[in-house]
Design an enzyme around this catalytic site. Structure first.
Site, short mmCIF file in Angstrom:
data_model
loop_
_atom_site.label_atom_id
_atom_site.label_comp_id
_atom_site.label_asym_id
_atom_site.label_seq_id
_atom_site.Cartn_x
_atom_site.Cartn_y
_atom_site.Cartn_z
N GLU A 121 32.97 14.51 15.61
CA GLU A 121 32.70 15.95 15.58
C GLU A 121 31.31 16.31 16.12
O GLU A 121 30.69 17.28 15.69
CB GLU A 121 32.87 16.50 14.15
CG GLU A 121 34.30 16.44 13.66
CD GLU A 121 34.48 17.07 12.28
OE1 GLU A 121 33.52 17.06 11.49
OE2 GLU A 121 35.57 17.59 12.02
N GLU B 137 42.37 15.53 12.87
CA GLU B 137 42.16 16.01 11.49
C GLU B 137 42.89 17.33 11.29
O GLU B 137 42.42 18.39 11.71
CB GLU B 137 40.66 16.18 11.19
CG GLU B 137 39.91 14.88 11.07
CD GLU B 137 38.49 15.06 10.54
OE1 GLU B 137 38.17 16.16 10.00
OE2 GLU B 137 37.68 14.11 10.68
#
Length: 847
Positions: free
Chosen positions: A187, A256
């Protein structure tokens, strides 16, 4: 002839050896990708994945968690790698117990599943310091996650360590292992802007470093639009149906998909309706996705001080399909399993072509996948957040509830709709919700011993500084606690009543004046900093000010999160007569940790030490006190829960193992929760909440393998004050389940067979107990128009008693299935004419 026989014997031996080798190591696989999907041994694959973090459970339950994941329709297990616990001291590695990564990967392999290894080494994951070891922070000249040589050297070294470990154990797919994907970084695209050009260079370096490790499997970077080829950039979020990779040669992957959200002390409990989660998954595959991962599929527990911060709770349940204790959460697990079956029926179509889009109306559309011009599968979507609709597709009319997707594996028959939940449900919103299914052992107050800590500096571990110090740089995260102690001199005639103003970066602090508790301050997950403003009374002469600053997990997310500070940065006395007196730059005495930590009161070796006192009455509601007792482990094999609702804030240990931090005194806001959350419309972490005005967590997971026959030791360190005599130990002894299925609901997905269509046209009530349990009783069964909700069904105006039939089919069984049809249930076709009938059943499971 003898030579020929010997030659044949040798050949047979070689063949047997190779067969055994293949059995032991597994068959090697070649993993690549194209624009549609991951390609394993030349075949595109549509894959369902789920996150299970190995240290958030124990090795003994890994096989069961993985089995339940496989039964739920998963083909891939995904996990982070946690650098700070694998290398707690630079150059000294740890891969044992809950951190035995190789054992975990091999357990996945034994279940015949694939694995996605997210090495990072930054994890985030609401894990302490994002998974970075704290010693990394103290390397001279280091800057995390940017083009900084000291950081890159350490990161490269750890990446190589993990990759080499996997290679040594033959765990990559090309070696016959289960690992088909690896991830570098995590991320970073969310924060890259804060690092400027250094961030851009770092991304390229990280990608090159990963590829040069020669894992022979594809690497991914999640949330990274500028991921260089051949790295696959992937999506994280609640929805990813609009995601497009940065290259037309890369597949659409979702690393995710949040099954819920994490829990923080002082906050309500978030949850995500399964109708919305299923909608998000179906939309993703509808619009071209081929790999999807639930974060989390099993969340588990932040044992010890592993929870990140600030103020992340010990429970990492995440409203996942498998709950914190390892029990299946229904209907989430069951509804998603049916979804996975429906998508699997479409797999050959999904990998054969790109989707063809067809508009069906306002907020209505179809995506069709063709194998040939007259052979297709389709997804019909209504993404309106309020209006149901009837749509016409291929000459047929289909009803689409708002915010739902219907799946048609033959472009004709609907086998699944995301909004129609017909899977069984658990009665109660957590495993220990129903008292009748719980065995509760109250820990007797007479059995407790205690130790009262001294306020302030103790022993010879203190040091002096001429100003306020930052906490993390001082403690190096060896303890949650740092004592700040100063003296205040009051001259005759000076004001004795003053205002004390304390400013802290976080996370909480106890304030003592002349060894008496006068104030407690704390922040929250979103704003860790806080102020304390308190009127205090001083004595003439020397007064002591002792402040215990407390951490609740190191920051784990955000740009430059690694340099986020904690502890006090301003202490001011305000005297209305003499003005302000700034103590911040005066002399302060410090001590890392509290007295009980240095003594080692949490250790089994000190269970019979003379430090502990015992007698009557038991001191309660006192700050900085340790309690100790013993308990006998309840019978059974299931997990235990420690009820700490009567306590304030602190930590707990069972047989020397830390079960985590607790903070029962911190209540969530009283507003913001709803009795029923509407799944329709976009979800976020604050949309659906429960338990407003209550502690975020009162029950704490004790793995069964952490207790043993005979006496077990429980140690509590209470910081604020509580009543240990009300602590109890819970075990689950039974389970109540229910189901409500109408004649209009679709048959089970597995009743549809390619080229045959629907084999069974009747919907079914399907009931199943946890493994090792069986259906002991049917508490309710009604066919007709039953009323009420799960757990409180009652006969309606049209009621046919089918209890004997359901009992015969189900009692004594681990699972059972009852067709919802008048013929099967022995009801005349003319009963309750003109009414759409349903079957409602409530059942009890026990060992």
């Amino acid at each position: 002839m003898g030579m020929i026989k010997n030659f044949i014997a040798c050949v047979l031996l070689v063949v047997l050896f190779l067969q055994n080798s293949c059995f032991e190591a597994g068959l090697s696989a070649n993993v690549t990708y194209d624009h549609r999907a991951l390609v394993i041994d030349g075949k595109r694959r549509v894959l369902q994945s789920g996150s299970i973090h190995y240290p958030r459970s124990t090795p003994e339950v890994w096989p069961e968690l993985i089995r339940k994941s496989k039964e739920g329709g998963l083909e891939v297990i995904e996990t982070y790698v946690f650098w700070n616990y694998h290398e707690p001291i630079r150059g000294q590695y740890y891969f044992e117990g809950r951190f035995d990564l190789v054992r975990f990967v091999k357990t996945v392999q034994e279940a015949d599943l694939f694995l996605h290894l997210r090495i990072g080494p930054y994890a985030c994951a609401e894990w302490n310091y994002g998974g970075f070891p704290v010693w990394l922070h103290f390397i001279p000249g280091i800057q995390f996650r940017t083009t900084n040589n000291p950081f890159k050297e350490e990161m490269k070294r750890f990446l190589a360590k993990i990759v080499d470990l996997m290679k040594q154990e033959n765990l990559f797919a090309s070696q016959g292992g289960p690992i088909i994907l690896a991830q570098v970084e995590n991320e970073y695209g969310n924060v890259e802007w804060a690092y400027g050009v250094g961030g851009e260079l770092y991304v390229k370096w990280a990608a090159d470093t990963a590829v040069n490790l020669n894992t022979s499997v594809p690497w991914v970077m999640c949330q990274q639009e500028d991921a260089p080829d051949p790295i696959i950039n992937t999506c994280n979020g609640f929805y990813c149906d609009g995601f497009t990779p940065n290259s037309p040669s890369k597949p659409i992957m979702w690393t995710e998909n949040y099954s819920g959200w994490f829990l923080s002390f002082g906050y309500a409990v978030p949850f995500r309706p399964v109708e919305d989660l299923a909608f998000a998954v179906a939309r993703f595959f509808e619009t071209g996705g081929t790999f999807q991962n639930y974060y989390m599929y099993f969340g588990g527990t932040n044992f010890g001080r592993t929870a990140g911060g600030p103020l992340v709770a010990t429970s990492y349940d995440y409203d996942a399909p498998i709950d914190e204790y390892g029990f299946i959460r229904q209907p989430k697990w069951g509804h998603l399993r049916e979804l996975h079956k429906a998508i699997k029926l479409c797999e050959e179509y999904l990998i054969s072509s790109d989707p063809t889009h067809q508009k069906l109306g306002a907020n209505l559309e179809a995506h069709i996948y063709y194998k040939s011009s007259n052979d297709c599968a389709a997804f019909l979507a209504n993404y309106d957040s309020s209006s149901d609709a009837n749509v016409t597709f291929n000459g047929n009319v289909y009803f689409l509830p708002a915010w739902s997707v219907s799946i048609l594996p033959d472009c004709k028959n609907v086998v699944f709709n995301t909004a129609k939940v017909i899977s069984q449900r658990n009665i109660g919103d957590h495993p220990f919700a129903q008292q009748k299914n719980v065995n509760e052992l109250l820990l007797a107050s007479s059995a407790f011993s205690w130790y009262e800590e001294k306020v302030g500096i103790s022993g010879n571990r203190s040091f002096v500084r001429p100003d306020l110090v930052e906490q993390i740089n001082t403690t190096k995260d060896t303890s949650d606690y740092l004592w700040y102690t100063a003296s205040i001199h009051v001259m005759p005639g000076q004001g004795k009543e003053v205002f004390l103003n304390i400013e802290s970066l976080g996370h909480a602090a106890l304030v003592f004046v002349n060894k008496k508790l006068v104030a407690f301050g704390y922040g929250n997950h979103d704003f860790a900093n806080f102020s304390i403003n308190k009127k205090i009374e001083l004595n003439e002469g020397i007064n002591t000010l002792d402040i215990l600053s407390m951490m609740v997990g190191l920051q784990n997310y955000g740009a430059w999160f690694d340099v986020a500070g904690a502890g006090l940065f301003s202490v001011i006395l305000i005297d209305l007569k003499n003005g302000k007196r700034d103590l911040s730059s005066g002399e302060w005495i410090y001590q890392v940790g509290v007295e009980g930590e240095y003594i080692g009161l949490d250790k089994i070796s000190l269970a019979n030490s003379s430090f502990w006192k015992q007698g009557s009455p038991l001191p309660i509601n006192k700050s900085l006190i340790w309690y100790k007792t013993t308990f006998l482990a309840p019978e059974g094999k299931g997990p235990l829960a420690l009820n700490l609702a009567s306590m304030g804030k602190g930590q707990a240990w069972v047989n020397g193992q830390s079960i985590g931090r607790y903070w029962s005194a911190y209540l969530a806001p009283s507003m913001g929760c709803t009795k029923k959350c509407d799944y329709r419309g976009s979800y976020d972490a604050s949309k659906c909440q429960k338990h407003c005005g209550q502690p975020a967590q009162t029950l704490y997971h004790i793995p069964r393998t952490w207790v043993h026959p005979g006496e077990n030791l429980l140690v509590i360190h209470e910081e604020l004050g509580g009543d240990p005599s009300k602590i109890s130990l819970l075990t689950k002894t039974g389970q109540d389940i229910c189901s409500f299925v109408s004649e209009a609901d679709p048959p089970p997905v597995d009743s549809w067979k390619p080229n045959l269509g629907v084999v069974s046209s009747s919907p079914q009530v399907r009931l199943a107990c946890e493994r090792g349990w069986h259906i002991a009783a049917i508490n309710f069964a009604s066919y007709g128009i039953p009323e009420g909700n799960c757990g409180s069904f009652r006969p309606g105006a049209c009621h046919m008693d089918v209890l004997p039939i359901v009992q015969k089919a189900c009692v004594g069984q681990i699972e059972c299935s009852i067709p919802v049809s008048s013929a099967y249930l022995g009801v005349s076709a003319g009963a309750c004419p003109g009414l759409l009938k349903a079957l409602a059943v409530e059942a009890h499971c026990s060992i």
